[in-house]
Design a protein around this motif. Structure first.
Motif, short mmCIF file in Angstrom:
data_model
loop_
_atom_site.label_atom_id
_atom_site.label_comp_id
_atom_site.label_asym_id
_atom_site.label_seq_id
_atom_site.Cartn_x
_atom_site.Cartn_y
_atom_site.Cartn_z
N ALA B 50 -19.75 29.06 -12.23
CA ALA B 50 -19.95 27.62 -12.33
C ALA B 50 -21.17 27.34 -13.21
O ALA B 50 -21.14 26.47 -14.09
CB ALA B 50 -20.14 27.01 -10.95
N GLU B 51 -22.23 28.12 -13.00
CA GLU B 51 -23.43 27.91 -13.79
C GLU B 51 -23.15 28.18 -15.27
O GLU B 51 -23.56 27.43 -16.15
CB GLU B 51 -24.56 28.80 -13.29
CG GLU B 51 -25.90 28.34 -13.82
CD GLU B 51 -27.05 29.22 -13.42
OE1 GLU B 51 -26.84 30.11 -12.58
OE2 GLU B 51 -28.14 29.03 -13.96
N PHE B 52 -22.40 29.26 -15.52
CA PHE B 52 -22.04 29.56 -16.90
C PHE B 52 -21.33 28.37 -17.54
O PHE B 52 -21.64 27.97 -18.66
CB PHE B 52 -21.13 30.79 -16.93
CG PHE B 52 -20.52 31.04 -18.28
CD1 PHE B 52 -21.24 31.67 -19.27
CD2 PHE B 52 -19.22 30.63 -18.57
CE1 PHE B 52 -20.70 31.88 -20.52
CE2 PHE B 52 -18.67 30.84 -19.82
CZ PHE B 52 -19.40 31.48 -20.79
N LEU B 172 -14.81 22.71 -5.34
CA LEU B 172 -14.90 21.52 -6.19
C LEU B 172 -15.98 21.71 -7.25
O LEU B 172 -15.79 21.34 -8.41
CB LEU B 172 -15.22 20.30 -5.34
CG LEU B 172 -14.00 19.64 -4.67
CD1 LEU B 172 -14.46 18.57 -3.70
CD2 LEU B 172 -13.07 19.04 -5.72
N THR B 173 -17.11 22.28 -6.85
CA THR B 173 -18.18 22.54 -7.82
C THR B 173 -17.65 23.42 -8.95
O THR B 173 -17.84 23.12 -10.13
CB THR B 173 -19.37 23.25 -7.15
OG1 THR B 173 -19.80 22.46 -6.05
CG2 THR B 173 -20.50 23.45 -8.12
N PHE B 174 -16.95 24.48 -8.55
CA PHE B 174 -16.44 25.40 -9.55
C PHE B 174 -15.42 24.71 -10.47
O PHE B 174 -15.48 24.84 -11.69
CB PHE B 174 -15.80 26.60 -8.87
CG PHE B 174 -15.19 27.56 -9.85
CD1 PHE B 174 -15.98 28.40 -10.59
CD2 PHE B 174 -13.82 27.58 -10.04
CE1 PHE B 174 -15.43 29.26 -11.52
CE2 PHE B 174 -13.26 28.44 -10.96
CZ PHE B 174 -14.05 29.28 -11.70
N TRP B 175 -14.50 23.96 -9.84
CA TRP B 175 -13.49 23.30 -10.68
C TRP B 175 -14.12 22.28 -11.62
O TRP B 175 -13.73 22.17 -12.78
CB TRP B 175 -12.43 22.63 -9.80
CG TRP B 175 -11.47 23.63 -9.21
CD1 TRP B 175 -11.01 24.75 -9.81
CD2 TRP B 175 -10.87 23.59 -7.92
NE1 TRP B 175 -10.16 25.43 -8.97
CE2 TRP B 175 -10.05 24.74 -7.79
CE3 TRP B 175 -10.94 22.70 -6.83
CZ2 TRP B 175 -9.31 25.01 -6.65
CZ3 TRP B 175 -10.19 22.96 -5.70
CH2 TRP B 175 -9.39 24.12 -5.59
N ILE B 241 -25.80 18.63 -7.70
CA ILE B 241 -25.01 18.93 -6.50
C ILE B 241 -25.27 20.37 -6.09
O ILE B 241 -25.42 20.69 -4.92
CB ILE B 241 -23.50 18.70 -6.76
CG1 ILE B 241 -23.22 17.20 -6.89
CG2 ILE B 241 -22.67 19.28 -5.62
CD1 ILE B 241 -21.78 16.87 -7.20
N THR B 242 -25.36 21.26 -7.08
CA THR B 242 -25.58 22.67 -6.74
C THR B 242 -27.04 22.94 -6.39
O THR B 242 -27.33 23.83 -5.62
CB THR B 242 -25.19 23.59 -7.91
OG1 THR B 242 -26.10 23.37 -8.99
CG2 THR B 242 -23.78 23.33 -8.39
N LYS B 243 -27.97 22.16 -6.99
CA LYS B 243 -29.39 22.46 -6.75
C LYS B 243 -29.90 21.87 -5.45
O LYS B 243 -30.92 22.31 -4.93
CB LYS B 243 -30.25 21.96 -7.92
CG LYS B 243 -30.00 22.73 -9.20
CD LYS B 243 -31.25 22.84 -10.02
CE LYS B 243 -31.02 23.53 -11.35
NZ LYS B 243 -30.80 24.97 -11.26
#
Lengths: 232, 360, 290
Positions: B50-52, B172-175, B241-243
């Motif tokens: 996801a970060e990539f 969802l984050t990944f998508w 959202i991830t942080k």
């Protein structure tokens, strides 16, 4: 020894070849005119001699020394001065400062501020003005004066009469014998063939990057010059 | 170029090549496999991927702006931050699903790009670059003065994000990241193959020349600027959202710009593949050297300087000029119609700055 | 009323600091059209150089200043000669990104060597002394010294530019570097000299900054923004313009700070944006941007 010997010179703008093996020489004290149509390679020739365009080491020899590949400032310091096309005076410098900057890295010799003002008296009263506020003719005089201030052995003039009134052109060319009298060899690029033939000891006519005609002007008939000029 | 035209009157203009069609199919397969990843992959690898993808999204947006639009910005963190704070307002204050902040963050960033652009488009070159940075600072300091969104010290968005079950949150984050990274890449690709693409590169190479040929320079620049803002805004919302924690200093940090520069410049500016290569290298370097802290950042700085001085086209750009390799071709090529297997390389029409700028 | 007078004088004196930050940038931008993104980090580097010298040599900050100036001038000369000269050309991206890379390098090297602690220089009583002007109005001696230094540095540079052969060379190269080469001017050397000069001024700014306040390794970017804003407000190539730009910025910040403590820096940025919207070339431009 001739001050300038150019042998089999090729020059490129990117992939475009502008000069195809030019041979060109200037003898001591000689005035040489270079004529030719637009795009014939006249300015390119001067740009290559002064190092603004790179030249192979051995193809340009100045006073016995190969100067091809040297940066422009090193070439100029050896005693070649250029009056660039469009004059290119420094706008934030006054007339006098423009002249002085010519002398800064030049050689010793006959020319100094006083003698330039004697050559072009119009400049003296405007010495403190920003150079680009002068009339076209006076700007051209400043550009020539700036080049002379470095006391060159070889003076290259690119299109000095471009955009100037005929009377002004005559005034500028009237100074040429005085410049010559001080011993510098002169190369003049000129659009006006008649003017070129009047002042030159020898004439080169370039056509599409090649020398089409070379010799003393009086030996040419107008038809021969026009053939070399236009190629038809 | 003229030779090809003279010799083969029956030519057609073509954008693709065999390598590019293969690459397209591979990318599609890859994306489909990627979309199913949450069902079988480890959460850790999902997070890393996801970060990539969001780094790729940011890089493509900067690449579009600077590499194709010719607008060098040091201030895209303005829009990353705005996206992040959209998440605060929507997720914490309005209580809606935080993932809705992703499109909303794009809209907010796009809308605020309008007044920002009005000011910045009066500036040119280096003035524009630093002006964008000043603009980001203005946003940062204005947000820092609003206590409702946490003021200068920021706040935690965990409360908004925690309402979503863990699996769904990760997936969802990944998508979203996949969509943003893949979408940004595809967008730049589609844009450049459209009529806009030619106008864009023309503007980058010479504004006066394209204006004289009837390209509306202003319109093209606005278009690119706003799109880039929207992309950075959407990505910004997802990043925070991830942080889980946001502060003005983190959200509007020039480090976001540094990240975009690094990825794009090392990979190859003005190419679509470049940011992908750059992002891969960035993550590889971080894996290997990230433990060294400041020395790692010093190494990144040295690498940026070295690439800009000795290989200004970046890794991909240098490969392209050596092997004529293009996976996402956006150039128009002339090919003779009757002989597809013509051994001579096709002429490539690019709007390269011409040597004619030198006075002959 | 006296309150506002104090605000104004504080602003003007702060402006002197900004003018010092900006002068080096104004030089490199004016002569080479080079926006040095690492400019702020060079200021911080100079500050740390002074901090590192003061203790082992047992000298005061003002005595360390000439040494720092020499060191920074040498550093600037080499930076330009070895790296930045290679980036000059038609692509504005290259100098921008190369100096950005240097900004990251300098910040992190300082962080590695000096840690993230904030440090300052102690110049003794001069820091807190003030001159009472009657009533509640007073002016600090140190800010006054900063402003006086800014004015004299710019005055000296002005003299150098308009009265010496070197200054003439700088101006000619700035106007048209191609024709300058036809005058025998080695433009790359001129650029390196200009960067050395700019870096010497940066050294003054760095030492004065570290006396006024504590400095951390990552303070550079904020200093760069102030410097850039002052240059842009003043106009390209005009040193007095840069001084006035610094003053305008300082007053705007002081006034903003007085109205609301949170809005000091923002009002400086807003003043900058206002000026460039109304006059994109700044208030007193002298040189045309190429």
């Amino acid at each position: 020894m001739n001050p300038l010997e150019v042998h089999d010179l090729h020059a490129y703008y990117g992939d475009f070849r502008a000069l195809h093996g030019i041979d060109f020489r200037v003898a001591a004290g000689e005035t040489v005119a270079v004529i030719g149509a637009n795009g014939a390679g006249k300015s390119t020739l001067l740009r290559t001699i002064t190092g603004l365009l790179p030249a192979p080491a051995g193809s340009v020899v100045f006073q016995g020394r190969p100067i091809g590949g040297l940066p422009p400032h090193a070439i100029v310091r050896l005693g070649i001065a250029m009056v660039p096309e469009g004059r290119c005076l420094f706008p934030s410098l006054s007339v006098e400062e423009n002249l002085l900057i010519g002398a800064q890295f030049g050689c010793r010799g006959p020319w100094n501020l006083a003698r330039i003002y004697r050559l072009f008296p119009a400049l003296e009263e405007k010495r403190a003005m920003p150079a680009t506020l002068l009339s076209g003719g006076q700007q051209q005089m400043t550009a020539i004066g700036r080049a002379l201030m470095s006391n060159p052995r070889l003076l290259l003039c690119d299109e000095v009469s471009l955009g100037l009134a005929p009377l002004v052109v005559r005034e500028i060319y009237a100074a040429m014998p005085l410049i010559k009298a001080e011993g510098a060899a002169v190369v003049v690029i000129e659009q006006d063939t008649g003017q070129a033939m009047r002042i030159a000891d020898r004439l080169y006519c370039l056509q599409e990057g090649r020398v089409a005609l070379e010799g003393a002007p009086r030996t040419f008939t107008p038809e021969r010059v026009s053939l070399a000029y236009f190629g038809v | 170029m003229t030779e090809a035209m003279d010799a083969a009157p029956a030519c057609r203009i073509e954008c693709g090549s065999r390598a590019s069609r293969l690459a397209g199919a591979l990318v599609l397969l890859f994306l489909m496999a990627g979309a199913s990843m949450p069902f079988w992959a480890e959460p850790a690898s999902l997070r890393a991927l996801a970060e990539f993808f969001y780094v790729l999204a940011l890089a493509q947006m900067w690449n579009l702006l600077a590499g194709y639009g010719g607008m060098v910005s040091i201030g895209q963190q303005a829009f990353v931050g705005l996206g992040g704070y959209t998440l605060v307002v929507l997720g914490l204050h309005a209580g809606v699903n935080p993932f809705l902040a992703v499109p909303a963050g794009g809209i907010v960033a796009g809308l605020l790009a309008l007044p920002a652009g009005c000011v910045l488009f009066r500036l040119r070159g280096a003035y524009f670059a630093i002006g964008t940075w000043v603009m980001a600072e203005v946003f940062r300091q204005v947000i820092a003065n609003i206590t409702a969104v946490g003021g200068g010290s920021g706040l935690s968005v965990t409360r908004a994000v925690a309402t979503i079950p863990t699996w769904w949150r990760q997936s969802l984050t990944f998508w979203c990241a996949l969509l943003l990274g893949g979408g940004a890449t595809f967008l730049v690709y589609a844009l450049l193959r459209s009529r806009y693409g030619l106008a864009l590169t023309a503007v980058r190479d010479s504004e006066p020349a394209s204006a004289s040929l009837g390209v509306s320079v202003r319109k093209v620049k606005w278009f690119v600027y706003v799109i880039s803002a929207v992309g950075c805004g959407m990505t910004g919302a997802l990043i925070f959202i991830t942080k889980l924690r946001i502060s003005p200093d983190a959200a509007f940090s020039p480090d976001w710009s540094a990240l975009m520069f690094f990825v794009v410049v090392i990979g190859g500016i003005g190419t679509i593949e470049g940011p992908i290569v750059g992002a891969l290298l960035y993550f590889a370097l971080r894996e290997m050297l990230g433990g060294f802290g400041t020395w790692y950042l010093i190494a990144l700085g040295i690498l940026t300087v070295a690439v800009m001085l000795w290989a200004p086209k970046g890794i991909w750009g240098s490969l392209v000029s050596r092997y004529d390799l293009r996976l996402f071709p956006v150039q128009r090529r002339l090919r003779p119609v009757d002989d597809e297997r013509d051994a001579t390389p096709p002429a490539v029409i690019t709007a390269a700055p011409c040597a004619g700028t030198l006075k002959a | 009323m006296e309150d506002w007078f104090n605000t104004l004088s504080q602003g003007l004196l702060l402006g002197g600091m900004y003018a010092l930050f900006a002068t080096g940038l104004s030089l490199s931008f004016g002569i080479m059209r080079l926006i040095n993104v690492a400019h702020g980090d060079l200021i911080v580097l100079a500050a740390f150089a002074a901090i590192a010298l003061v203790e082992p040599l047992a000298i005061g900050p003002i005595a360390a200043l000439p040494i720092v100036m020499l060191l920074m001038a040498g550093f600037g000369y080499l930076l330009q000669r070895l790296f930045l000269n290679r980036t000059l050309g038609d692509d504005p991206l290259r100098p921008l990104l190369v100096t950005f890379g240097f900004s990251i390098i300098i910040q992190n090297v300082l962080l590695e060597v000096f840690s993230a602690d904030m440090r300052g220089l102690d110049a003794g009583t001069i820091e807190t002394a003030s001159l009472p002007l009657g009533g509640d109005v007073a002016v600090g001696v140190y800010p006054l010294l900063v402003a006086a230094t800014a004015v004299s540095v710019i005055g000296a540079l002005q003299w150098l530019f308009y009265r010496t052969a070197l200054g003439r060379t700088f101006r000619a190269t700035s106007d048209d570097h191609r024709t300058a080469q036809l005058m025998g001017i080695d433009n790359r050397r001129v650029y390196a000299l200009a960067m050395a000069l700019a870096s010497a001024v940066v050294a003054i700014a760095g030492v004065y900054l570290a006396i006024r306040t504590s400095v951390g390794p990552s303070d550079g970017p904020q200093r760069l923004l102030c410097a850039f804003e002052a240059v842009a407000i003043g106009g390209l190539g005009s040193l007095w313009g840069t001084l006035s730009g610094g003053m305008i910025l300082g007053v705007a910040q002081a006034v903003g700070l007085k109205l609301d403590p949170g809005w000091g820096a923002v009002s400086g940025h807003l003043a900058f944006l206002l000026v460039v919207v109304l006059r994109p070339n700044g208030l007193f431009p002298k040189t045309r941007d190429r």
